[in-house]
Scaffold this motif. Structure first.
Motif, PDB file in Angstrom:
ATOM      1  N   LEU A   3       0.828  -1.208   0.000  1.00 30.13           N
ATOM      2  CA  LEU A   3       0.000   0.000   0.000  1.00 30.13           C
ATOM      3  C   LEU A   3       0.859   1.253   0.000  1.00 30.13           C
ATOM      4  N   ARG A   6       2.377   1.669  -3.532  1.00 30.62           N
ATOM      5  CA  ARG A   6       1.435   2.179  -4.524  1.00 30.62           C
ATOM      6  C   ARG A   6       1.114   3.651  -4.313  1.00 30.62           C
ATOM      7  N   SER A   7       1.019   4.076  -3.062  1.00 32.42           N
ATOM      8  CA  SER A   7       0.661   5.471  -2.807  1.00 32.42           C
ATOM      9  C   SER A   7       1.846   6.423  -2.969  1.00 32.42           C
ATOM     10  N   ASN A   8       3.067   5.902  -2.976  1.00 34.19           N
ATOM     11  CA  ASN A   8       4.258   6.758  -3.060  1.00 34.19           C
ATOM     12  C   ASN A   8       5.142   6.402  -4.254  1.00 34.19           C
TER      13      ASN A   8
END
Length: 129
Positions: A3, A6-8
């Motif tokens: 997670l 994917r977000s960074n």
């Protein structure tokens, strides 16, 4: 981890663009710093009278450093976070006085003493005209 990845993704691409030699050097220096500070604190605990074997103490030290890394602090709050984490991790294993003594000793050796040397050895600000 997935997670966070994917977000960074954009920020991680900037890190990947660094040369491999720089990444290895930074990682190596970070690991060396953690090892040096862990050994300093381990020696400090034993100097203060801890009877805990080093094999058990090292896991507590790394847990304490993990707590310290997770908690964002300013430099002057470092001692409070480190001592609070150490007291939490070693509360049933080592007396609080021993833990606090070792933390203060390590803080003095790693923060205060270099600051004092830097102030003493600071070049003069006067420039010849």
């Amino acid at each position: 981890i997935l997670l966070l990845y994917r977000s960074n993704k954009a920020e991680l691409k900037k890190v990947v663009e660094l040369p491999r030699a720089s990444i290895l050097k930074i990682t190596g220096l970070s690991a060396l710093r953690m090892i040096i500070f862990s050994v300093m604190l381990l020696i400090g605990l034993h100097l203060m009278g801890s009877d805990l074997p080093w094999t058990q103490t090292i896991y507590g030290l790394w847990t304490m450093y993990l707590i310290q890394v997770i908690a964002p602090t300013f430099s002057f709050l470092d001692l409070a976070v480190k001592s609070g984490g150490a007291l939490f991790v070693f509360q049933e294993l080592i007396p609080a006085q021993v833990t606090m003594g070792a933390i203060v000793l390590q803080y003095f050796l790693s923060q205060v003493l270099p600051l004092i040397f830097g102030l003493i050895l600071k070049p003069s600000d006067s420039k010849p005209q």
